[in-house]
Design a protein around this motif. Structure first.
Motif, PDB file in Angstrom:
ATOM      1  N   GLU A  53       0.831  -1.190   0.000  1.00 42.62           N
ATOM      2  CA  GLU A  53       0.000   0.000   0.000  1.00 42.62           C
ATOM      3  C   GLU A  53       0.877   1.255   0.000  1.00 42.62           C
ATOM      4  OE1 GLU A  53      -2.815  -0.366   3.223  1.00 42.62           O
ATOM      5  OE2 GLU A  53      -3.814  -2.078   2.271  1.00 42.62           O
ATOM      6  N   GLN A  54       0.261   2.402  -0.135  1.00 46.58           N
ATOM      7  CA  GLN A  54       0.958   3.676  -0.330  1.00 46.58           C
ATOM      8  C   GLN A  54       2.088   3.888   0.681  1.00 46.58           C
ATOM      9  OE1 GLN A  54      -1.564   7.126  -0.416  1.00 46.58           O
ATOM     10  NE2 GLN A  54       0.144   8.542  -0.556  1.00 46.58           N
ATOM     11  N   GLY A  55       3.259   4.235   0.139  1.00 48.29           N
ATOM     12  CA  GLY A  55       4.392   4.615   0.971  1.00 48.29           C
ATOM     13  C   GLY A  55       5.117   3.479   1.648  1.00 48.29           C
ATOM     14  N   ALA A  56       4.750   2.229   1.355  1.00 50.19           N
ATOM     15  CA  ALA A  56       5.427   1.082   1.968  1.00 50.19           C
ATOM     16  C   ALA A  56       6.785   0.866   1.308  1.00 50.19           C
ATOM     17  CB  ALA A  56       4.575  -0.176   1.836  1.00 50.19           C
ATOM     18  N   ASN A  57       7.690   0.237   2.025  1.00 44.28           N
ATOM     19  CA  ASN A  57       8.963  -0.141   1.418  1.00 44.28           C
ATOM     20  C   ASN A  57       9.348  -1.546   1.844  1.00 44.28           C
ATOM     21  OD1 ASN A  57      11.290  -0.091   3.555  1.00 44.28           O
ATOM     22  ND2 ASN A  57      10.144   1.792   3.963  1.00 44.28           N
ATOM     23  N   ILE A  58      10.015  -2.230   0.915  1.00 47.99           N
ATOM     24  CA  ILE A  58      10.555  -3.563   1.178  1.00 47.99           C
ATOM     25  C   ILE A  58      11.971  -3.560   0.620  1.00 47.99           C
ATOM     26  CG2 ILE A  58       9.449  -4.535  -0.900  1.00 47.99           C
ATOM     27  CD1 ILE A  58       9.167  -7.152   0.842  1.00 47.99           C
ATOM     28  N   GLN A  59      12.925  -3.871   1.471  1.00 46.77           N
ATOM     29  CA  GLN A  59      14.317  -3.593   1.166  1.00 46.77           C
ATOM     30  C   GLN A  59      15.027  -4.794   0.545  1.00 46.77           C
ATOM     31  OE1 GLN A  59      15.845  -1.717   4.775  1.00 46.77           O
ATOM     32  NE2 GLN A  59      14.006  -0.468   4.884  1.00 46.77           N
ATOM     33  N   ASP A  60      16.337  -4.669   0.399  1.00 47.14           N
ATOM     34  CA  ASP A  60      17.167  -5.620  -0.332  1.00 47.14           C
ATOM     35  C   ASP A  60      16.969  -7.059   0.139  1.00 47.14           C
ATOM     36  OD1 ASP A  60      18.239  -3.040   0.510  1.00 47.14           O
ATOM     37  OD2 ASP A  60      19.830  -3.400  -0.928  1.00 47.14           O
ATOM     38  N   THR A  61      16.872  -7.967  -0.784  1.00 46.23           N
ATOM     39  CA  THR A  61      16.804  -9.427  -0.618  1.00 46.23           C
ATOM     40  C   THR A  61      15.588  -9.906   0.160  1.00 46.23           C
ATOM     41  OG1 THR A  61      18.197  -9.666   1.380  1.00 46.23           O
ATOM     42  CG2 THR A  61      19.326  -9.597  -0.782  1.00 46.23           C
ATOM     43  N   CYS A  62      14.576  -9.082   0.329  1.00 45.66           N
ATOM     44  CA  CYS A  62      13.347  -9.536   0.985  1.00 45.66           C
ATOM     45  C   CYS A  62      12.553 -10.445   0.049  1.00 45.66           C
ATOM     46  CB  CYS A  62      12.481  -8.346   1.382  1.00 45.66           C
ATOM     47  SG  CYS A  62      13.153  -7.381   2.734  1.00 45.66           S
ATOM     48  N   VAL A  63      11.724 -11.298   0.656  1.00 48.08           N
ATOM     49  CA  VAL A  63      10.853 -12.208  -0.096  1.00 48.08           C
ATOM     50  C   VAL A  63       9.426 -12.031   0.399  1.00 48.08           C
ATOM     51  CG1 VAL A  63      10.306 -14.623  -0.583  1.00 48.08           C
ATOM     52  CG2 VAL A  63      12.698 -13.895  -0.436  1.00 48.08           C
ATOM     53  N   MET A  64       8.486 -11.888  -0.555  1.00 46.03           N
ATOM     54  CA  MET A  64       7.054 -11.917  -0.240  1.00 46.03           C
ATOM     55  C   MET A  64       6.426 -13.028  -1.067  1.00 46.03           C
ATOM     56  SD  MET A  64       5.910  -7.892  -0.072  1.00 46.03           S
ATOM     57  CE  MET A  64       4.256  -8.236   0.551  1.00 46.03           C
ATOM     58  N   HIS A  65       5.651 -13.887  -0.401  1.00 48.28           N
ATOM     59  CA  HIS A  65       5.005 -15.009  -1.072  1.00 48.28           C
ATOM     60  C   HIS A  65       3.852 -15.458  -0.197  1.00 48.28           C
ATOM     61  CE1 HIS A  65       5.000 -19.217  -2.940  1.00 48.28           C
ATOM     62  NE2 HIS A  65       4.830 -18.371  -3.944  1.00 48.28           N
ATOM     63  N   GLY A  66       3.020 -16.336  -0.700  1.00 47.91           N
ATOM     64  CA  GLY A  66       1.919 -16.850   0.101  1.00 47.91           C
ATOM     65  C   GLY A  66       1.303 -18.077  -0.522  1.00 47.91           C
ATOM     66  N   PHE A  67       0.453 -18.738   0.249  1.00 46.54           N
ATOM     67  CA  PHE A  67      -0.278 -19.898  -0.240  1.00 46.54           C
ATOM     68  C   PHE A  67      -1.374 -19.461  -1.204  1.00 46.54           C
ATOM     69  CE2 PHE A  67       1.039 -21.898   3.947  1.00 46.54           C
ATOM     70  CZ  PHE A  67       1.943 -22.762   3.359  1.00 46.54           C
ATOM     71  N   PRO A  68      -1.951 -20.400  -1.992  1.00 49.92           N
ATOM     72  CA  PRO A  68      -3.056 -20.045  -2.877  1.00 49.92           C
ATOM     73  C   PRO A  68      -4.190 -19.359  -2.119  1.00 49.92           C
ATOM     74  CG  PRO A  68      -2.263 -22.228  -3.408  1.00 49.92           C
ATOM     75  CD  PRO A  68      -1.541 -21.803  -2.147  1.00 49.92           C
ATOM     76  N   ASP A  69      -4.770 -18.345  -2.761  1.00 49.19           N
ATOM     77  CA  ASP A  69      -5.899 -17.570  -2.234  1.00 49.19           C
ATOM     78  C   ASP A  69      -5.554 -16.715  -1.023  1.00 49.19           C
ATOM     79  OD1 ASP A  69      -7.623 -18.633  -4.197  1.00 49.19           O
ATOM     80  OD2 ASP A  69      -7.955 -20.413  -2.958  1.00 49.19           O
ATOM     81  N   SER A  70      -4.276 -16.599  -0.688  1.00 51.81           N
ATOM     82  CA  SER A  70      -3.895 -15.738   0.435  1.00 51.81           C
ATOM     83  C   SER A  70      -3.495 -14.361  -0.076  1.00 51.81           C
ATOM     84  CB  SER A  70      -2.724 -16.359   1.208  1.00 51.81           C
ATOM     85  OG  SER A  70      -1.543 -16.312   0.412  1.00 51.81           O
ATOM     86  N   ASP A  71      -3.503 -13.375   0.817  1.00 51.53           N
ATOM     87  CA  ASP A  71      -2.970 -12.051   0.530  1.00 51.53           C
ATOM     88  C   ASP A  71      -1.795 -11.812   1.469  1.00 51.53           C
ATOM     89  OD1 ASP A  71      -5.057 -11.718  -1.226  1.00 51.53           O
ATOM     90  OD2 ASP A  71      -6.088 -10.179  -0.064  1.00 51.53           O
ATOM     91  N   THR A  72      -0.687 -11.354   0.915  1.00 54.84           N
ATOM     92  CA  THR A  72       0.456 -10.934   1.709  1.00 54.84           C
ATOM     93  C   THR A  72       0.538  -9.426   1.531  1.00 54.84           C
ATOM     94  OG1 THR A  72       1.531 -13.046   1.259  1.00 54.84           O
ATOM     95  CG2 THR A  72       2.912 -11.287   2.163  1.00 54.84           C
ATOM     96  N   VAL A  73       0.334  -8.697   2.638  1.00 57.53           N
ATOM     97  CA  VAL A  73       0.100  -7.255   2.559  1.00 57.53           C
ATOM     98  C   VAL A  73       1.082  -6.496   3.438  1.00 57.53           C
ATOM     99  CG1 VAL A  73      -1.589  -5.414   2.996  1.00 57.53           C
ATOM    100  CG2 VAL A  73      -2.359  -7.656   2.171  1.00 57.53           C
TER     101      VAL A  73
END
Length: 198
Positions: A53-73
């Motif tokens: 969402e607005q103004g968020a940051n995710i820095q070097d080498t981070c991973v975002m993932h999730g199971f089917p039908d999930s939201d990673t926010v």
């Protein structure tokens, strides 16, 4: 940046967001205004949805993932430190996730909270707003002060300015062979973005 559609779903990046050219976006990824995505981050929307969402940051080498039908926010003004892993969780508004922390499926980190560096937040964990979450497995240690929350937001503002600075000024180049005399130092605090609406 390496950007891939899957099953017809293409990543979406707001034009005011900065995504480093080495970050990877796959599938159902939505990056909102003023966000920063650092080098070598991997945002894999090949099962569930990934949302910054607005103004968020995710820095070097981070991973975002999730199971089917999930939201990673990562909610508005969320701040995720180097090397963190977020899997099927919700990082609330103005939350700080420390370096190399892991936040698992169904976990909800409430607004204005901190997750310490190297914490392991188990699946289904939740906390109250303005909590300090630490340990492996993580537990709530105490309530954060208003001063600590303000300090965090100031740091996040620096990353929002970094996103604009990168959009305006970062260019690929060849390195110099030696240090020039009187080499200047970066003055990021002196930077004034062209658009200060964030």
């Amino acid at each position: 940046m390496p950007c891939y559609s899957i099953n017809g779903l293409r990543p979406v990046v707001d034009p005011t967001a900065y995504v480093h050219p080495t970050a990877v976006l796959i599938g159902d990824v939505v990056i909102g205004p003023g966000c920063y995505v650092g080098p070598l981050a991997s945002l894999r929307g090949d099962f569930g949805r990934i949302l910054l969402e607005q103004g968020a940051n995710i820095q070097d080498t981070c991973v975002m993932h999730g199971f089917p039908d999930s939201d990673t926010v990562i909610a508005r003004n969320g701040h995720v430190g180097h090397g963190a892993v977020l899997h099927g969780c919700r990082i609330g508004e103005n939350v700080l996730v420390g370096m190399n922390a892991v936040v698992m499926d169904g976990a909800v980190i409430a607004a204005n909270s901190f997750v310490s560096a190297a914490a392991f937040v188990k699946a289904g964990f939740s906390c109250e707003a303005q909590s300090l979450v630490m340990g492996a497995p993580a537990v709530t240690r105490r309530r954060l002060s208003d001063e600590e929350v303000a300090w965090k937001l100031a740091g996040t503002r620096e990353y929002q300015q970094l996103a604009q600075r990168c959009l305006e000024q970062m260019v690929e180049c060849q390195p110099l062979s030696e240090v020039e005399s009187n080499r200047p130092r970066l003055q990021p605090g002196a930077y004034r973005p062209k658009d200060d609406s964030l």
